[in-house]
Design an enzyme around this catalytic site. Structure first.
Site, short mmCIF file in Angstrom:
data_model
loop_
_atom_site.label_atom_id
_atom_site.label_comp_id
_atom_site.label_asym_id
_atom_site.label_seq_id
_atom_site.Cartn_x
_atom_site.Cartn_y
_atom_site.Cartn_z
N GLY A 53 0.88 -1.17 0.00
CA GLY A 53 0.00 0.00 0.00
C GLY A 53 0.90 1.21 0.00
N GLU A 54 0.63 2.15 0.84
CA GLU A 54 1.48 3.34 0.94
C GLU A 54 2.07 3.36 2.35
OE1 GLU A 54 2.21 5.04 -1.85
OE2 GLU A 54 3.65 5.88 -0.43
N SER A 55 3.36 3.13 2.43
CA SER A 55 3.97 2.95 3.76
C SER A 55 3.83 4.20 4.63
CB SER A 55 5.44 2.58 3.62
OG SER A 55 6.15 3.59 2.94
N CYS A 86 6.10 -5.45 0.35
CA CYS A 86 6.17 -4.15 -0.31
C CYS A 86 6.17 -3.01 0.72
CB CYS A 86 5.05 -4.04 -1.34
SG CYS A 86 5.46 -2.89 -2.64
N ILE A 147 5.32 -3.73 -7.62
CA ILE A 147 4.55 -2.50 -7.89
C ILE A 147 5.17 -1.36 -7.08
CG2 ILE A 147 2.28 -1.40 -7.81
CD1 ILE A 147 1.06 -4.28 -7.69
N ARG A 148 5.80 -0.43 -7.77
CA ARG A 148 6.52 0.66 -7.07
C ARG A 148 7.27 0.09 -5.85
NH1 ARG A 148 3.05 3.60 -4.85
NH2 ARG A 148 1.20 2.51 -5.54
N HIS A 184 4.64 -8.74 -4.24
CA HIS A 184 3.29 -9.02 -3.72
C HIS A 184 2.90 -10.49 -3.92
CE1 HIS A 184 1.71 -4.87 -3.10
NE2 HIS A 184 2.70 -4.57 -3.93
N GLU A 186 0.58 -12.05 -2.58
CA GLU A 186 -0.88 -12.21 -2.46
C GLU A 186 -1.59 -11.97 -3.80
OE1 GLU A 186 0.83 -9.64 -1.70
OE2 GLU A 186 -0.32 -7.80 -2.01
N1 GLN Z 1 5.93 2.67 -3.02
C1 GLN Z 1 5.18 2.29 -1.85
C2 GLN Z 1 5.85 2.77 -0.58
O1 GLN Z 1 6.97 3.16 -0.60
C3 GLN Z 1 5.02 0.79 -1.78
C4 GLN Z 1 4.23 0.30 -2.94
C5 GLN Z 1 3.47 -0.96 -2.66
O2 GLN Z 1 3.28 -1.36 -1.51
N2 GLN Z 1 2.94 -1.55 -3.71
O3 GLN Z 1 5.26 2.75 0.46
#
Ligand code: GLN
Length: 204
Positions: A53-55, A86, A147-148, A184, A186
């Site tokens: 997600g977004e840390s 992630c 993903i990113r 990921h 999952e």
């Molecule tokens: N780029 C996100 C972060 O730094 C992580 C991306 C993800 O969890 N898919 O939090």
């Protein structure tokens, strides 16, 4: 009966709940998967999954409710097993920077002796899939979705074991009963890493 909690503040929560239930079934182990939103939800779990997600968002929300501190305490005092994927890898790290902006300041658990770079694979490669060799789960390569994604920039102690690399870069690491993955698991049907984590939790 093993209880695994999925940190459910933001990100790919449901996918981990489903994958973990399927992993329990496939191992023939009686297990329960619950969502962890508040510190009290943590009391009855044996292990915790921190999703992607977004840390920054997950970290701030968890800090505000006291959950971040509680996870840290349970991990240090009671050996709570944790798998971070992630953004979850970012939150587990002792040190974090970001590929484009360098130094960043954000709430972290700082439980694993790793230094992590967020968005490590750059804009051209924001999302990609690749097959990784992960010997601890068997010889067949694992289809990994990035993903990113973050990556491990530096390993800070000899407690950290590298389970997989992409080129020269560690993308799956373990320290005692904590597991951090850049990708990921999952999002694919391959349950081997969820099964590995369950086995880690039960001490198999
Ligand atoms: N780029 C996100 C972060 O730094 C992580 C991306 C993800 O969890 N898919 O939090």
């Amino acid at each position: 009966m093993i209880r695994i909690g999925v940190l459910a503040l933001q990100g790919a929560v449901q996918e981990h709940v489903i994958a973990t239930r399927r992993a329990f079934d496939s191992l023939g182990i009686k297990g329960e998967v619950t969502r962890v939103k508040l510190p009290r939800n943590l009391e009855h779990v044996d292990a915790l999954i921190i999703p992607g997600g977004e840390s920054t968002v997950i970290g701030r929300l968890a800090e505000r409710s006291g959950l971040l501190e509680r996870i840290r305490e349970r991990a240090t005092d009671q050996n709570l097993a944790i798998m971070g994927t992630c953004a979850g890898m970012v939150l587990l790290a002792k040190e974090v920077d970001e590929r484009h902006v360098g130094e960043v300041s954000q709430p972290l658990l700082r439980l694993m002796d790793i230094s992590v770079t967020r968005n490590a694979f750059g804009r051209q490669k924001e999302s990609f899939e690749t097959f990784l060799e992960i010997p601890v789960i068997g010889p067949e390569p694992f289809r990994a979705v990035f993903i990113r994604a973050p990556a491990v920039k530096r390993i800070l102690s000899n407690k950290v074991e590298v389970l997989a690399k992409l080129g020269e870069v560690p993308v799956a690491v373990r320290q005692e009963n904590m597991l951090a993955l850049s990708f990921h698991p999952e999002l694919t049907d391959d349950l081997r890493l969820h099964k590995y984590f369950i086995e880690m939790t039960t001490g198999v």
